[in-house]
Design a protein around this motif. Structure first.
Motif, PDB file in Angstrom:
ATOM      1  N   HIS A  89       0.865  -1.182   0.000  1.00  0.00           N
ATOM      2  CA  HIS A  89       0.000   0.000   0.000  1.00  0.00           C
ATOM      3  C   HIS A  89       0.899   1.228   0.000  1.00  0.00           C
ATOM      4  CE1 HIS A  89      -2.958   2.894   1.504  1.00  0.00           C
ATOM      5  NE2 HIS A  89      -3.919   2.001   1.317  1.00  0.00           N
ATOM      6  N   SER A  90       0.694   2.133  -0.953  1.00  0.00           N
ATOM      7  CA  SER A  90       1.622   3.253  -1.115  1.00  0.00           C
ATOM      8  C   SER A  90       1.616   4.221   0.058  1.00  0.00           C
ATOM      9  CB  SER A  90       1.315   4.008  -2.415  1.00  0.00           C
ATOM     10  OG  SER A  90       0.016   4.566  -2.390  1.00  0.00           O
ATOM     11  N   VAL A  91       0.590   4.157   0.914  1.00  0.00           N
ATOM     12  CA  VAL A  91       0.526   5.015   2.098  1.00  0.00           C
ATOM     13  C   VAL A  91       0.841   4.230   3.366  1.00  0.00           C
ATOM     14  CG1 VAL A  91      -0.953   6.492   3.518  1.00  0.00           C
ATOM     15  CG2 VAL A  91      -1.121   6.585   1.016  1.00  0.00           C
ATOM     16  N   LEU A  92       0.263   3.056   3.507  1.00  0.00           N
ATOM     17  CA  LEU A  92       0.355   2.293   4.748  1.00  0.00           C
ATOM     18  C   LEU A  92       1.460   1.249   4.746  1.00  0.00           C
ATOM     19  CD1 LEU A  92      -3.466   1.729   5.353  1.00  0.00           C
ATOM     20  CD2 LEU A  92      -1.992   3.498   6.357  1.00  0.00           C
ATOM     21  N   GLY A  93       2.088   1.018   3.594  1.00  0.00           N
ATOM     22  CA  GLY A  93       3.133   0.007   3.519  1.00  0.00           C
ATOM     23  C   GLY A  93       2.568  -1.387   3.324  1.00  0.00           C
ATOM     24  N   ARG A  94       3.327  -2.386   3.739  1.00  0.00           N
ATOM     25  CA  ARG A  94       2.871  -3.769   3.543  1.00  0.00           C
ATOM     26  C   ARG A  94       1.657  -4.057   4.421  1.00  0.00           C
ATOM     27  NH1 ARG A  94       6.922  -8.674   2.717  1.00  0.00           N
ATOM     28  NH2 ARG A  94       7.083  -7.424   0.820  1.00  0.00           N
ATOM     29  N   ARG A  95       0.673  -4.717   3.805  1.00  0.00           N
ATOM     30  CA  ARG A  95      -0.544  -5.099   4.513  1.00  0.00           C
ATOM     31  C   ARG A  95      -0.763  -6.591   4.353  1.00  0.00           C
ATOM     32  NH1 ARG A  95      -2.122  -1.721   8.064  1.00  0.00           N
ATOM     33  NH2 ARG A  95      -4.363  -1.863   7.699  1.00  0.00           N
ATOM     34  N   TRP A  96      -1.118  -7.247   5.460  1.00  0.00           N
ATOM     35  CA  TRP A  96      -1.461  -8.665   5.438  1.00  0.00           C
ATOM     36  C   TRP A  96      -2.982  -8.768   5.333  1.00  0.00           C
ATOM     37  CZ3 TRP A  96       2.989  -6.845   7.239  1.00  0.00           C
ATOM     38  CH2 TRP A  96       4.140  -7.623   7.091  1.00  0.00           C
ATOM     39  N   VAL A  97      -3.444  -9.451   4.310  1.00  0.00           N
ATOM     40  CA  VAL A  97      -4.879  -9.536   4.010  1.00  0.00           C
ATOM     41  C   VAL A  97      -5.372 -10.927   4.392  1.00  0.00           C
ATOM     42  CG1 VAL A  97      -6.654  -9.313   2.231  1.00  0.00           C
ATOM     43  CG2 VAL A  97      -4.557  -7.920   2.104  1.00  0.00           C
ATOM     44  N   TYR A  98      -6.361 -10.983   5.273  1.00  0.00           N
ATOM     45  CA  TYR A  98      -6.876 -12.255   5.780  1.00  0.00           C
ATOM     46  C   TYR A  98      -8.342 -12.466   5.413  1.00  0.00           C
ATOM     47  CZ  TYR A  98      -2.686 -12.607   8.676  1.00  0.00           C
ATOM     48  OH  TYR A  98      -1.390 -12.697   9.104  1.00  0.00           O
ATOM     49  N   ASP A  99      -8.695 -13.742   5.216  1.00  0.00           N
ATOM     50  CA  ASP A  99     -10.104 -14.118   5.234  1.00  0.00           C
ATOM     51  C   ASP A  99     -10.576 -13.820   6.652  1.00  0.00           C
ATOM     52  OD1 ASP A  99     -12.561 -15.344   5.446  1.00  0.00           O
ATOM     53  OD2 ASP A  99     -11.913 -17.289   4.681  1.00  0.00           O
ATOM     54  N   ALA A 100     -11.474 -12.853   6.789  1.00  0.00           N
ATOM     55  CA  ALA A 100     -11.831 -12.345   8.108  1.00  0.00           C
ATOM     56  C   ALA A 100     -12.532 -13.375   8.988  1.00  0.00           C
ATOM     57  CB  ALA A 100     -12.706 -11.100   7.959  1.00  0.00           C
ATOM     58  N   CYS A 101     -13.023 -14.455   8.416  1.00  0.00           N
ATOM     59  CA  CYS A 101     -13.694 -15.463   9.239  1.00  0.00           C
ATOM     60  C   CYS A 101     -12.739 -16.113  10.236  1.00  0.00           C
ATOM     61  CB  CYS A 101     -14.346 -16.523   8.351  1.00  0.00           C
ATOM     62  SG  CYS A 101     -15.772 -15.897   7.432  1.00  0.00           S
ATOM     63  N   GLY A 102     -11.436 -15.950  10.040  1.00  0.00           N
ATOM     64  CA  GLY A 102     -10.466 -16.457  10.991  1.00  0.00           C
ATOM     65  C   GLY A 102      -9.875 -15.387  11.881  1.00  0.00           C
ATOM     66  N   ASP A 103     -10.455 -14.193  11.871  1.00  0.00           N
ATOM     67  CA  ASP A 103      -9.898 -13.059  12.615  1.00  0.00           C
ATOM     68  C   ASP A 103     -10.856 -12.655  13.734  1.00  0.00           C
ATOM     69  OD1 ASP A 103      -8.988 -10.487  13.457  1.00  0.00           O
ATOM     70  OD2 ASP A 103      -8.036 -10.172  11.513  1.00  0.00           O
ATOM     71  N   PRO A 104     -10.429 -12.695  14.994  1.00  0.00           N
ATOM     72  CA  PRO A 104     -11.342 -12.383  16.103  1.00  0.00           C
ATOM     73  C   PRO A 104     -11.850 -10.941  16.090  1.00  0.00           C
ATOM     74  CG  PRO A 104      -9.076 -12.625  16.883  1.00  0.00           C
ATOM     75  CD  PRO A 104      -9.100 -13.106  15.471  1.00  0.00           C
ATOM     76  N   VAL A 105     -11.107 -10.016  15.502  1.00  0.00           N
ATOM     77  CA  VAL A 105     -11.592  -8.637  15.421  1.00  0.00           C
ATOM     78  C   VAL A 105     -12.842  -8.566  14.538  1.00  0.00           C
ATOM     79  CG1 VAL A 105     -11.029  -6.302  14.623  1.00  0.00           C
ATOM     80  CG2 VAL A 105      -9.351  -7.609  15.925  1.00  0.00           C
ATOM     81  N   TYR A 106     -12.837  -9.316  13.437  1.00  0.00           N
ATOM     82  CA  TYR A 106     -14.025  -9.372  12.576  1.00  0.00           C
ATOM     83  C   TYR A 106     -15.183 -10.051  13.301  1.00  0.00           C
ATOM     84  CZ  TYR A 106     -17.224 -11.092   8.987  1.00  0.00           C
ATOM     85  OH  TYR A 106     -18.352 -11.396   8.244  1.00  0.00           O
ATOM     86  N   ALA A 107     -14.912 -11.146  13.990  1.00  0.00           N
ATOM     87  CA  ALA A 107     -15.989 -11.862  14.691  1.00  0.00           C
ATOM     88  C   ALA A 107     -16.689 -10.946  15.684  1.00  0.00           C
ATOM     89  CB  ALA A 107     -15.423 -13.091  15.397  1.00  0.00           C
ATOM     90  N   ALA A 108     -15.917 -10.145  16.412  1.00  0.00           N
ATOM     91  CA  ALA A 108     -16.525  -9.224  17.373  1.00  0.00           C
ATOM     92  C   ALA A 108     -17.356  -8.156  16.674  1.00  0.00           C
ATOM     93  CB  ALA A 108     -15.429  -8.578  18.228  1.00  0.00           C
ATOM     94  N   ALA A 109     -16.850  -7.625  15.563  1.00  0.00           N
ATOM     95  CA  ALA A 109     -17.579  -6.593  14.826  1.00  0.00           C
ATOM     96  C   ALA A 109     -18.852  -7.157  14.208  1.00  0.00           C
ATOM     97  CB  ALA A 109     -16.683  -5.997  13.747  1.00  0.00           C
ATOM     98  N   LEU A 110     -18.786  -8.382  13.697  1.00  0.00           N
ATOM     99  CA  LEU A 110     -19.965  -8.997  13.095  1.00  0.00           C
ATOM    100  C   LEU A 110     -21.028  -9.275  14.155  1.00  0.00           C
ATOM    101  CD1 LEU A 110     -21.385 -10.201  10.623  1.00  0.00           C
ATOM    102  CD2 LEU A 110     -20.207 -12.370  11.105  1.00  0.00           C
ATOM    103  N   ALA A 111     -20.614  -9.788  15.307  1.00  0.00           N
ATOM    104  CA  ALA A 111     -21.573 -10.038  16.391  1.00  0.00           C
ATOM    105  C   ALA A 111     -22.268  -8.747  16.798  1.00  0.00           C
ATOM    106  CB  ALA A 111     -20.861 -10.661  17.586  1.00  0.00           C
ATOM    107  N   SER A 112     -21.526  -7.659  16.859  1.00  0.00           N
ATOM    108  CA  SER A 112     -22.116  -6.371  17.226  1.00  0.00           C
ATOM    109  C   SER A 112     -23.087  -5.888  16.161  1.00  0.00           C
ATOM    110  CB  SER A 112     -21.001  -5.346  17.442  1.00  0.00           C
ATOM    111  OG  SER A 112     -21.515  -4.103  17.840  1.00  0.00           O
ATOM    112  N   ALA A 113     -22.738  -6.082  14.890  1.00  0.00           N
ATOM    113  CA  ALA A 113     -23.630  -5.649  13.809  1.00  0.00           C
ATOM    114  C   ALA A 113     -24.936  -6.440  13.807  1.00  0.00           C
ATOM    115  CB  ALA A 113     -22.926  -5.794  12.468  1.00  0.00           C
TER     116      ALA A 113
END
Length: 210
Positions: A89-113
């Motif tokens: 990313h030209s602004v943020l540098g290297r980014r690791w892109v994950y299938d969010a179903c394995g990421d607890p931050v996504y799970a918490a956000a989805l439960a809240s939504a």
């Protein structure tokens, strides 16, 4: 709110998905077709560290697939099996892109939504010190009763990578519909997150009883 950057990304998110999607058991379509974006929405990470974006994409003339992604500035421990790829990313540098179903931050956000109706994050650019909002490409809504308690999600204990993909956490089970289809007569009976775009309304995710 989600701050977006006018940046160069190599490879692009869609290029990553073109290579990654055909290897998923729940994928249907031409394995050689280019992936295109249909719509999408974002969640906020309360800590402001992880980008959380769900893309609705299509490969060629195939069905629409729902692909939640998380973007991180460093690898997520123990999540190599969920890595879609890395991008520069030209602004943020290297980014690791994950299938969010394995990421607890996504799970918490989805439960809240789903349970609290927190909705999607407003997306905006900073332009000469002013906030320029990007119009949403779709709407999301929940049918959970007002005042529904949102449990602390905690760790992800197991993920069943099918359609729907089942995310089993310490306190709640979440189901992510991989191929949203408004013609499907089967409808979940628990709290449901519904998406609407281009005249289409269909369930995107729902909770299950652990």
């Amino acid at each position: 709110m989600a701050l977006l950057h006018r940046a160069e990304i190599q490879p692009t998110k869609l290029e990553l998905l073109t290579a990654w999607l055909p290897g998923r058991d729940w994928y249907q379509g031409d394995t050689g077709a280019e992936v295109t974006r249909v719509a999408g929405y974002r969640f906020d990470d309360p800590a402001g560290e992880v980008g959380i974006e769900t893309l609705l994409v299509r490969a060629g003339d195939g069905p629409i697939h729902q692909v939640p992604l998380t973007y991180r500035g460093a690898p997520l421990d123990g999540a190599d099996g969920w890595l879609v790829g890395t991008t520069e990313h030209s602004v943020l540098g290297r980014r690791w892109v994950y299938d969010a179903c394995g990421d607890p931050v996504y799970a918490a956000a989805l439960a809240s939504a789903i349970l609290a109706g927190t909705g999607q994050a407003e997306e905006y650019f900073e332009v000469d010190g002013r906030r320029e909002v990007r119009p949403a490409s779709m709407d999301i809504a929940t049918d959970a009763p007002a005042g529904t308690e949102v449990p602390t999600v905690g760790a992800i204990r197991r993920v069943v990578a099918a359609d729907p993909t089942i995310i089993i956490t310490d306190t709640v089970e979440l189901a992510v519909v991989r191929r949203p289809d408004p013609t499907n007569s089967a409808r979940p009976t628990r709290a449901t997150l519904t998406g609407t775009w281009a005249g289409t309304t269909t369930p995107l995710a729902y909770t299950q009883t652990p």
